[in-house]
Design an enzyme around this catalytic site. Sequence first.
Site, PDB file in Angstrom:
ATOM      1  N   ASP A 195       0.622  -1.243  -0.141  1.00 47.74           N
ATOM      2  CA  ASP A 195      -0.201   0.083   0.039  1.00 47.74           C
ATOM      3  C   ASP A 195       1.277   1.134   0.014  1.00 47.74           C
ATOM      4  OD1 ASP A 195      -2.803   2.001   0.652  1.00 47.74           O
ATOM      5  OD2 ASP A 195      -2.683   0.932   1.897  1.00 47.74           O
ATOM      6  N   ASP A 228     -11.393   1.855  -2.543  1.00 49.05           N
ATOM      7  CA  ASP A 228     -11.412   0.907  -1.281  1.00 49.05           C
ATOM      8  C   ASP A 228     -13.292   1.096  -1.557  1.00 49.05           C
ATOM      9  OD1 ASP A 228      -9.109   0.908   0.450  1.00 49.05           O
ATOM     10  OD2 ASP A 228      -9.480   2.776   0.823  1.00 49.05           O
TER      11      ASP A 228
HETATM   12  C1  DGJ Z   1      -5.694   1.958   2.395  1.00 45.75           C
HETATM   13  C2  DGJ Z   1      -6.408   0.437   1.280  1.00 45.75           C
HETATM   14  O1  DGJ Z   1      -6.947   0.972  -0.092  1.00 45.75           O
HETATM   15  C3  DGJ Z   1      -7.318  -0.214   1.948  1.00 45.75           C
HETATM   16  O2  DGJ Z   1      -7.748  -1.249   1.438  1.00 45.75           O
HETATM   17  C4  DGJ Z   1      -6.614  -0.670   3.608  1.00 45.75           C
HETATM   18  O3  DGJ Z   1      -5.605  -1.192   3.053  1.00 45.75           O
HETATM   19  C5  DGJ Z   1      -6.603   0.160   4.237  1.00 45.75           C
HETATM   20  N1  DGJ Z   1      -5.584   1.436   3.349  1.00 45.75           N
HETATM   21  C6  DGJ Z   1      -5.612   0.317   5.172  1.00 45.75           C
HETATM   22  O4  DGJ Z   1      -4.951   1.537   5.805  1.00 45.75           O
END
Ligand code: DGJ
Length: 658
Positions: A426, A487
């Site tokens: 990420d 998300d």
């Molecule tokens: C952003 C990601 O897009 C989410 O899926 C998740 O992993 C969060 N970060 C966790 O902090």
Amino acid sequence: MIVSAGRLWLLTTASSGYVVRLDADDTPRCAHWGPPLTLDQARDLPPGAEELPVEGGERFGVPALQLRYADGVRGAEWRFLGEELDGERLVLRLADRHYPLEIGLHYRLRGEVLERHTTLVNHGDTPITLLRCDSAAWSPPGREAWRLTHVSGEWGGEFRLRRTPLPVAETVLTSRRGHSGHEVNPWLMLDAGEATEAHGEVWSTALAWSGSWRMTVRREHGGGLTWSGGHGHDGLTWRLEPGGRAETPVFAGVYSPDGFGGASHRWHDYLRDDRLRPVVYNSWEATGFAISPGQQLALAERAAALGAEVFVVDDGWFAGRSSDRAGLGDWHADPGRFPDGLEPLADAVRALGMGFGLWVEPESVNPDSELARTRPEWILGQPHRRATQVRNQLLLDFSRDEVAEWALGRLDHLVGRYGVAFLKWDMNRPVTEAGDDVWIPYIRNVYAVLDRLRAAHPGLLVEGCASGGGRADPGMLARTDQIWTSDNTDAAQRLAIQHGYGHLYPAATMGAWVTDSPNAQTARITPLAFRFHVAMAGALGLGGDLLRWSEQELAEAAGLVARYKEIRPVIHRGRLDRLGEHAVQYSHEDRVVVLIRRPSTLLPATAPVRPRGLEPGAAYRDEDTGAVHHGAVLLSHGLPQPLPFDATSTLTRLRRLR
Ligand code: DGJ
């Protein structure tokens, strides 16, 4: 095939031709980009627009290459040195007429895609400043009008397709954020305003770069169109030291004679491999930062029973990470939450028949972390400037090799120690307070860490993520197996996100979870089958709080996962046709799968969904009802749409009969 004919080169794929010529001044020009031509036809062409426009002379367009030598002189005047032709690769070697600068224009045919990039070598003993160093400029034949197709968006709403007439002006698509960006993705498609999904000419390019970037499209009076693109945003400069060599990322191009769908088919063939992606369970939406071994194990048991193949513990497992205020940088299990380490959970997940996965964000650091306290000099920043915090975090200066070595060491340790089968990488904040010399080496080191980690652990799968789909691009996809698309897991909203994503990127790379209803982001209530029929269009994952699902929901979900696994080879390896924004078709060997989703009855009822590419004379058996349909009838009349309510959907499986 590439043919060299004096001062002309003809690059031909099954459905396209590209012609480069040197003019009398040795300036390389694109004489043709469109349908295939013979060598005789190519010889008739006028020289065309520049392959890599520079500054100087009577040029007033967008420079792809802007240079300043130590004496303050700018621009380049071309001198041809020679060619290197090796199968499907061509390099045109050029130099400046006066200054000790060598320039290579690189071409490589890969299927229907033409890859291009540029190299520069400073043979002198003083530095050269690069004010702009694009990978390539592109120029289709002139047309009366031009239309731009691209995707734009935001966090939770990435990849929204836009199709707009192009003004007679310069139009800039860019990311200044140090990652490819939620706001606009580094590809574009251009047509003369007449192309449809299956018909008409489309010219398209995509940049393989995961940092900031810029593409400038210039439409002229008189129908001319050129665009130039490469890494780095406006105002960024680099130094090419004496003896130094610079190499740009690949900026690849596709010509499609059969519409936007044809362009997507060619990109998918180029970016796809043959591997089936696993069904991943990810705990983020279910548990957030409030992680405990018992609760993760309980989720894992349910996920395994549903048919998940990998269980990923998302954010929150490492030292001090009970919120987004602390912990980033300290990549070892939190002793409070995991007093026995992660091994018991990892072993239990494997005993359930799943691979074990972990979330990491290696480029980031919280000020409240051991790493920030012990290595403050590794934190990216500039003297006399505030350190901007985004989501309470800072970035490590990945342009420094010792930082990249440290990150590789930590990741290698995690993967080896816990037998990690799947890593979600990420990146939740843009680059800020960075000097000119950071932006490009930073991304090269991200690439190097990924490349070396994967070489050391060949079975490891990696999911690319930046707050959802903020770092999806061909450069990242060359090093990851899939992308966390957004998300936003609301299936109804996800349709538009997936529609845009799929214009360039293959379905197998599109991470898509089924989550809870009401949805965590939008509170929308949708049937389980609808959520599955949306997520099945990519690399299906599960992301809900399975501990709250009823026995009936769990049973239905297990059936839908099994159904997905049965059609997965068709989805991941097949040709994708968009049958409107809400219906997709996948065709592979003798099988066809069509997913029709109707998010809302407020939308006008759609016309019959007509599959594409069927053989009119063949018969197709519906694998669920057993009914046999004639290809000609399906092509003409389409599939029935029994969708009278909001959030309803159908999955049709057809098999061609001999
Ligand atoms: C952003 C990601 O897009 C989410 O899926 C998740 O992993 C969060 N970060 C966790 O902090």
